[in-house]
Design a protein around this motif. Structure first.
Motif, PDB file in Angstrom:
ATOM      1  N   ASP A  71     -85.770  58.340 -15.042  1.00  0.00           N
ATOM      2  CA  ASP A  71     -85.972  59.634 -15.690  1.00  0.00           C
ATOM      3  C   ASP A  71     -86.409  60.685 -14.672  1.00  0.00           C
ATOM      4  O   ASP A  71     -85.872  61.803 -14.628  1.00  0.00           O
ATOM      5  CB  ASP A  71     -87.017  59.479 -16.801  1.00  0.00           C
ATOM      6  CG  ASP A  71     -87.307  60.777 -17.522  1.00  0.00           C
ATOM      7  OD1 ASP A  71     -86.365  61.545 -17.809  1.00  0.00           O
ATOM      8  OD2 ASP A  71     -88.493  61.024 -17.825  1.00  0.00           O
ATOM      9  N   GLN A 104     -82.419  63.580 -20.191  1.00  0.00           N
ATOM     10  CA  GLN A 104     -82.806  62.309 -20.805  1.00  0.00           C
ATOM     11  C   GLN A 104     -81.687  61.654 -21.604  1.00  0.00           C
ATOM     12  O   GLN A 104     -81.701  60.447 -21.784  1.00  0.00           O
ATOM     13  CB  GLN A 104     -84.073  62.483 -21.644  1.00  0.00           C
ATOM     14  CG  GLN A 104     -85.273  62.676 -20.753  1.00  0.00           C
ATOM     15  CD  GLN A 104     -86.560  62.865 -21.505  1.00  0.00           C
ATOM     16  OE1 GLN A 104     -86.582  63.092 -22.708  1.00  0.00           O
ATOM     17  NE2 GLN A 104     -87.666  62.783 -20.788  1.00  0.00           N
ATOM     18  N   TYR A 139     -87.447  52.493 -15.812  1.00  0.00           N
ATOM     19  CA  TYR A 139     -86.944  53.491 -16.758  1.00  0.00           C
ATOM     20  C   TYR A 139     -87.594  54.853 -16.477  1.00  0.00           C
ATOM     21  O   TYR A 139     -86.909  55.882 -16.433  1.00  0.00           O
ATOM     22  CB  TYR A 139     -87.246  53.033 -18.189  1.00  0.00           C
ATOM     23  CG  TYR A 139     -86.477  53.771 -19.245  1.00  0.00           C
ATOM     24  CD1 TYR A 139     -85.170  53.410 -19.571  1.00  0.00           C
ATOM     25  CD2 TYR A 139     -87.065  54.815 -19.947  1.00  0.00           C
ATOM     26  CE1 TYR A 139     -84.474  54.082 -20.556  1.00  0.00           C
ATOM     27  CE2 TYR A 139     -86.367  55.493 -20.934  1.00  0.00           C
ATOM     28  CZ  TYR A 139     -85.072  55.116 -21.240  1.00  0.00           C
ATOM     29  OH  TYR A 139     -84.378  55.785 -22.219  1.00  0.00           O
ATOM     30  N   LEU A 185     -83.501  61.531 -12.170  1.00  0.00           N
ATOM     31  CA  LEU A 185     -82.481  62.386 -12.769  1.00  0.00           C
ATOM     32  C   LEU A 185     -82.969  63.827 -12.856  1.00  0.00           C
ATOM     33  O   LEU A 185     -82.219  64.761 -12.573  1.00  0.00           O
ATOM     34  CB  LEU A 185     -82.084  61.878 -14.154  1.00  0.00           C
ATOM     35  CG  LEU A 185     -81.338  60.551 -14.190  1.00  0.00           C
ATOM     36  CD1 LEU A 185     -81.017  60.160 -15.637  1.00  0.00           C
ATOM     37  CD2 LEU A 185     -80.072  60.582 -13.355  1.00  0.00           C
ATOM     38  N   LEU A 237     -80.158  59.098 -19.347  1.00  0.00           N
ATOM     39  CA  LEU A 237     -81.094  58.076 -18.884  1.00  0.00           C
ATOM     40  C   LEU A 237     -80.732  56.666 -19.346  1.00  0.00           C
ATOM     41  O   LEU A 237     -80.675  55.746 -18.518  1.00  0.00           O
ATOM     42  CB  LEU A 237     -82.500  58.476 -19.317  1.00  0.00           C
ATOM     43  CG  LEU A 237     -83.660  57.525 -19.087  1.00  0.00           C
ATOM     44  CD1 LEU A 237     -83.796  57.138 -17.636  1.00  0.00           C
ATOM     45  CD2 LEU A 237     -84.952  58.180 -19.575  1.00  0.00           C
TER      46      LEU A 237
END
Length: 98
Positions: free
Chosen positions: A17, A40, A13, A20, A43
């Motif tokens: 983040d 986010q 995770y 991205l 995400l």
């Protein structure tokens, strides 16, 4: 009741983040620390796609759709595909070492 995510899921995770923000970054905000949360909202969907076993093409299509439909930018399918492949590489690496 939902399960608590494991260390690998939490690390993935976090990596999603970071990818991205620092790699995908369609609007070019990464150099500015004040914009760290800019992507986010996308995400959870990208993370979910990875967890569900989506391949590079659907992930890239989602990223490109976000850039074009939600942000009003020109599409960059090649970049989106490279980002999706990078995300899949992270997933493979994290689950390989656990």
């Amino acid at each position: 009741m939902g399960q608590k995510p494991g260390d690998t899921e939490l690390e993935l995770y976090q990596r999603v983040d970071e990818v991205l923000y620092y790699v995908w970054d369609p609007i070019g905000v990464a150099p500015n620390p004040a914009t760290r949360d800019e992507y986010q909202r996308y995400l959870p969907k990208v993370f979910s796609m990875l967890q569900e076993g989506a391949g590079a093409s659907p992930i890239a299509a989602y990223l490109d759709n976000v850039a074009t439909e939600r942000m009003g930018l020109n599409g960059n399918p090649e970049h989106s595909k490279r980002v999706a492949e990078f995300l899949l590489d992270w997933k493979t690496e994290l689950y390989r070492i656990r």
